[in-house]
Design an enzyme around this catalytic site. Structure first.
Site, PDB file in Angstrom:
ATOM      1  N   LEU A 185     -41.666  10.049  -3.013  1.00 37.75           N
ATOM      2  CA  LEU A 185     -41.480   8.618  -3.289  1.00 37.75           C
ATOM      3  C   LEU A 185     -41.716   7.759  -2.056  1.00 37.75           C
ATOM      4  O   LEU A 185     -41.837   6.535  -2.175  1.00 37.75           O
ATOM      5  CB  LEU A 185     -40.055   8.364  -3.800  1.00 37.75           C
ATOM      6  CG  LEU A 185     -39.660   8.988  -5.129  1.00 37.75           C
ATOM      7  CD1 LEU A 185     -38.202   8.676  -5.444  1.00 37.75           C
ATOM      8  CD2 LEU A 185     -40.569   8.489  -6.248  1.00 37.75           C
ATOM      9  N   GLU A 186     -41.768   8.383  -0.897  1.00 38.77           N
ATOM     10  CA  GLU A 186     -41.881   7.611   0.339  1.00 38.77           C
ATOM     11  C   GLU A 186     -43.271   7.772   0.960  1.00 38.77           C
ATOM     12  O   GLU A 186     -44.216   7.131   0.543  1.00 38.77           O
ATOM     13  CB  GLU A 186     -40.749   8.008   1.289  1.00 38.77           C
ATOM     14  CG  GLU A 186     -39.361   7.700   0.703  1.00 38.77           C
ATOM     15  CD  GLU A 186     -38.234   8.020   1.641  1.00 38.77           C
ATOM     16  OE1 GLU A 186     -38.182   7.418   2.731  1.00 38.77           O
ATOM     17  OE2 GLU A 186     -37.395   8.889   1.310  1.00 38.77           O
ATOM     18  N   MET A 187     -43.411   8.676   1.916  1.00 38.73           N
ATOM     19  CA  MET A 187     -44.702   8.826   2.573  1.00 38.73           C
ATOM     20  C   MET A 187     -45.576   9.889   1.901  1.00 38.73           C
ATOM     21  O   MET A 187     -46.782   9.937   2.135  1.00 38.73           O
ATOM     22  CB  MET A 187     -44.489   9.138   4.054  1.00 38.73           C
ATOM     23  CG  MET A 187     -43.751   8.011   4.775  1.00 38.73           C
ATOM     24  SD  MET A 187     -43.190   8.403   6.446  1.00 38.73           S
ATOM     25  CE  MET A 187     -44.691   8.145   7.383  1.00 38.73           C
TER      26      MET A 187
END
Length: 350
Positions: free
Chosen positions: A139-141
Site C-alpha cells: 500500500l505504500e512504496m
C-alpha cells in the site's frame, strides 16, 4: 499618621505574602513538571550499534528523499513524513502506491528516535526496522528488498557514498545498510528549545499564564499517565478507549491495533502512545486521522481515556500548553541526488 502607616504596612505585608505564595506555586509547578518531563537535548540521540558519521547521515538523508526506492519511483520517505510539515503529511491517511490509502495516519518522524518502538502498533523495534517497512508494503512504496538493492546498485554515485558510510565492507549496498543510514538521518530530526523545554530548564517566563494553567490541568487531570518523559509520549502502549470507546469513525472497529501483532485479546485497540511534541503542526489526529481540531481531540481524550468531560476553559488551556511543545524545526536542505545510470529501472508507467 500612625494609622496610615499601619495601613500601608498591612497592605505591604499582604502583597508580599501574595507574591511569595504565587512564587511558591510557580516553583511547585516547575518542580512537578521536572519530575515528569525532560527537555529535548540539543544534540541528536545516539543509536545503539549505528554510528552517526557524517558520511552515513548524508547517505541517509539522500535515501530519505529518493523516490526511486519505491516501485513507482514517485514516493519517498519524505512523501509521508515531510520535513517541511512537522515530519508528517497532513493527510488523514497517506497516499501510497497507485493512489491507495494506507490504513493509519502517518506518525511524525521528528523526535521519533525517542520512541520506545515504531509504528502505531509497535511492530518495528527501532528506526532502522521501521525504515524498511514502507518500502515493502504494497500500500505504500510497494517494492521488494531485491529491487531496492538492484536500483541502488544501478545508480553509479551511490557506491562511493555507501563505501564512505560503511567502510571496510566488501558489499556495502545492502538493504540493512540503507535502512541503517536512513535511521541515523532520522535521528537528527529533533526539535529542541520549545518554550516548554526552556521552562523545564528554569525559565519561568517561557510559558504564559494560560500555558502554565494548561500544564497544571494536564497533570492534575491525569494526562501524564501516558504522556510524559522527553517525548511527552512514545514510552508505552495504551488502549484507546480505556474508559469509554470513541465512535467507530474515530476508532474503526476493523483496526484492533497491537492485537494484529500479538494476537492477545488484551491488546485489542491498544496502540503506542504518540508523542505530543509539535502536535500543533501534525494534524489530523489519532491513528485514524479523523480529527483535525486539536481542542476536539483533547475533549475526546478526556472522555475516552480519563472518563472526564473537560470544561471549555480546561480544553483551551491544555491546547495552549500543547502549543508550547513546538520546538525549533530541523533545517534540512533538499539534497542533490545522484543521477540514474543506464541500468536504473525506468518508472513503470508510460
Amino acid at each position: 499618621m500612625d494609622r496610615l502607616l499601619r495601613a500601608k504596612y498591612a497592605v505591604s505585608v499582604v502583597l508580599t505574602m501574595a507574591a511569595f505564595s504565587a512564587g511558591a506555586q510557580a516553583d511547585e509547578l516547575q518542580a512537578r513538571a521536572n519530575a515528569l518531563f525532560k527537555p529535548i537535548p540539543a544534540q541528536p540521540p545516539a543509536l545503539p550499534g549505528n554510528q552517526a558519521t557524517a558520511a552515513r547521515v548524508a547517505l541517509g538523508k539522500a535515501l530519505y528523499f529518493d523516490r526511486r526506492l519505491s516501485k513507482s519511483q514517485q514516493i519517498s520517505c519524505n512523501s509521508c513524513h515531510d520535513v517541511g510539515t512537522g515530519g508528517a503529511d497532513q493527510q488523514r491517511t497517506s497516499i501510497g502506491h497507485n493512489w491507495q490509502r494506507g490504513p493509519r495516519n502517518s506518525p511524525t518522524t521528528f523526535n521519533a528516535a525517542y520512541n520506545f518502538v515504531q509504528f502505531w502498533d509497535g511492530r518495528a523495534k527501532d528506526l532502522a526496522e521501521q525504515a524498511g517497512g514502507p518500502m515493502q508494503n504494497p500500500l505504500e512504496m510497494a517494492n521488494t528488498p531485491d529491487a531496492v538493492v538492484a536500483t541502488l546498485k544501478s545508480i553509479p554515485d551511490y557506491l562511493p557514498r555507501f563505501k564512505a558510510a560503511f567502510p571496510g565492507t566488501a558489499d556495502p549496498i545492502t538493504l540493512d545498510n540503507a535502512t541503517s543510514a536512513i535511521a541515523v538521518f532520522e535521528a537528527t530530526l529533533v526539535t529542541p528549545n520549545a518554550p516548554f523545554d526552556k521552562y523545564l530548564r528554569g525559565d519561568a517566563n517561557a510559558l504564559t499564564h494560560e500555558q502554565k494553567e494548561g500544564l497544571r490541568t494536564f497533570m492534575d487531570k491525569g494526562c501524564i499517565a501516558c504522556h510524559r518523559g522527553v517525548n511527552i509520549g512514545g514510552e508505552m502502549y495504551a488502549k484507546f478507549g480505556l474508559i469509554k470507546a470513541p465512535g467507530s469513525d474515530i476508532r474503526p472497529a476493523a483496526d484492533k491495533g497491537r492485537f494484529a501483532i500479538s494476537k492477545s485479546s488484551g491488546d485489542e485497540f491498544v496502540y503506542k502512545v504518540p508523542t505530543l511534541r509539535n502536535i500543533t503542526l501534525t494534524a489530523p489526529y489519532f491513528h485514524s486521522g479523523q480529527v483535525r481540531d486539536l481542542g476536539e481531540a483533547v475533549k475526546i481524550m478526556g472522555e475516552a481515556q480519563l472518563g472526564q468531560k473537560l470544561s471549555d476553559t480546561d480544553v483551551n488551556n491544555i491546547v495552549l500548553f500543547l502549543g508550547s511543545l513546538t520546538g525549533a524545526q530541523p533545517k534540512v536542505d533538499y539534497p542533490v541526488l545522484p543521477p540514474s545510470g543506464p541500468d536504473t529501472p525506468a518508472p513503470p508507467y508510460p
